[in-house]
Design an enzyme around this catalytic site. Structure first.
Site, PDB file in Angstrom:
ATOM      1  N   GLU A 273       0.839  -1.200   0.000  1.00  0.00           N
ATOM      2  CA  GLU A 273       0.000   0.000   0.000  1.00  0.00           C
ATOM      3  C   GLU A 273       0.869   1.244   0.000  1.00  0.00           C
ATOM      4  O   GLU A 273       2.081   1.185   0.189  1.00  0.00           O
ATOM      5  CB  GLU A 273      -0.940   0.017   1.207  1.00  0.00           C
ATOM      6  CG  GLU A 273      -0.240   0.079   2.548  1.00  0.00           C
ATOM      7  CD  GLU A 273      -1.218   0.022   3.713  1.00  0.00           C
ATOM      8  OE1 GLU A 273      -2.305  -0.568   3.547  1.00  0.00           O
ATOM      9  OE2 GLU A 273      -0.908   0.569   4.775  1.00  0.00           O
ATOM     10  N   ASN A 275       1.051   5.186   1.688  1.00  0.00           N
ATOM     11  CA  ASN A 275       0.584   6.112   2.727  1.00  0.00           C
ATOM     12  C   ASN A 275       1.027   7.522   2.358  1.00  0.00           C
ATOM     13  O   ASN A 275       2.230   7.799   2.301  1.00  0.00           O
ATOM     14  CB  ASN A 275       1.180   5.736   4.088  1.00  0.00           C
ATOM     15  CG  ASN A 275       0.814   4.329   4.497  1.00  0.00           C
ATOM     16  OD1 ASN A 275      -0.231   4.087   5.063  1.00  0.00           O
ATOM     17  ND2 ASN A 275       1.685   3.367   4.185  1.00  0.00           N
ATOM     18  N   GLY A 279       3.100   8.507   9.473  1.00  0.00           N
ATOM     19  CA  GLY A 279       3.145   8.970  10.855  1.00  0.00           C
ATOM     20  C   GLY A 279       4.414   9.754  11.165  1.00  0.00           C
ATOM     21  O   GLY A 279       5.458   9.564  10.535  1.00  0.00           O
TER      22      GLY A 279
END
Length: 318
Positions: A273, A275, A279
């Site tokens: 995936e 992102n 974070g």
């Protein structure tokens, strides 16, 4: 009175990853303040309106939100309509990356391997693939709602849980993915469309548990992170860096992203995936890779803000 540019770091949001966003946004605000180049304010939001954003005094927004609303397009719609510079993807690319299935299709179009997958059909009791498989939401991050199904018994239990979750959250879509058993690797990408585009060194993730889930990512202290692991074949490290950069460009990702891979027992990497707002907590991987490359955390956050100002200035001239 200070004439320094005023950056507002946005955190919170209505999504399942709100707590992570609160920690990430706090860290980003502290790092930007540490640079002493700007005045910095952190604003905690839920699901703001355009009027709410217009009421915030800011020269630039740095949204550090994770999940469907904050990272997957709706907030980016509001920021684009607002007109002030902001860090991160525009709305279309944000939606593309939040959709794991669409991301897989783009990866395949780029020649990047990714595991077979299909949309979960709740009224069919059977899996579309042989076990083991993974059941997971199409539009969530941080491993929220992921079920590992090694056999029919676990599939039946997970399928029932997912069906209940879909009833409780209308509109939530799940997918079934053939499980790749192996080591998780991640590659940070900086400014994929810009002149300084680069893929950072891969990080080899070694959780102490079977699955690198939410707890392992944010709460446990026994997960090992090996940056540019010398035990990984050089050709694999080079290949996934190239693939991460290619995929980010194909998806029109702006400023930053992190691309996750799984390395199987035969040494083949499978894209997992993308992102678009990784974070920025004490456990987070994108800052870890940047630090390994010699960029301090205040320097990284400042560089990302400067990319947003650069793109805004370029757009004003076009």
């Amino acid at each position: 009175m200070s004439t320094a540019r005023h950056i507002v770091v946005l955190g919170g949001g209505p999504d399942a990853e709100r707590e992570v966003s609160l920690n990430s946004s706090k860290n980003v605000a502290e790092q930007l303040a540490a640079s002493r180049l700007f005045t910095v304010e952190r604003v905690v939001i839920d699901r703001p309106s355009g009027a709410d954003l217009r009421a915030i005094r800011a020269d630039l927004f740095f949204p550090v939100l994770h999940g469907g609303f904050g990272e997957g397009g709706p907030l980016q719609d509001l920021l684009e309509a607002d007109g002030r510079p902001f860090v991160g993807c525009r709305a279309t690319a944000a939606r593309h990356a939040m959709d794991k299935f669409a991301t897989k299709m783009t990866a395949l179009s780029c020649g990047i391997p990714t595991a077979r997958a299909g949309i979960f059909f709740a009224t069919d009791s059977a899996s579309p693939f042989e076990f083991p498989v993974v059941l997971k939401p199409v539009h969530e991050g941080s491993s929220v709602g992921v079920h590992l199904c090694h056999d029919r018994a676990k599939w039946d239990k997970s399928r029932a849980e997912v069906a209940r979750d879909m009833l409780a959250h209308p509109g939530r879509v799940y997918m079934v993915e053939k499980m790749v058993i192996g080591n998780e690797l991640t590659v940070g990408v900086f400014d994929p469309a810009g002149p300084g585009a680069r893929a950072l060194a891969p990080i080899h993730i070694k959780p102490a548990v079977e699955f690198y889930d939410y707890e392992a990512k944010y709460n446990r202290d026994d997960t090992q992170y090996i940056v540019d692991d010398p035990a990984l074949p050089a050709n694999v490290k080079d290949l996934i860096r190239e693939q991460a950069l290619d995929l980010a460009r194909a998806m029109s990702v702006r400023h930053l992203c992190r691309v996750d891979f799984l390395l199987d027992s035969k040494g083949k990497a499978w894209m997992l995936e993308v992102n678009t707002m990784p974070g920025f907590t004490a456990h987070s991987l994108y800052p870890m890779a940047a630090t390994h490359a010699g960029t301090s955390l205040p320097g990284l956050c400042t560089a990302l803000a400067n990319l947003a100002w650069r793109d805004a200035a370029t757009a004003a001239l076009s």
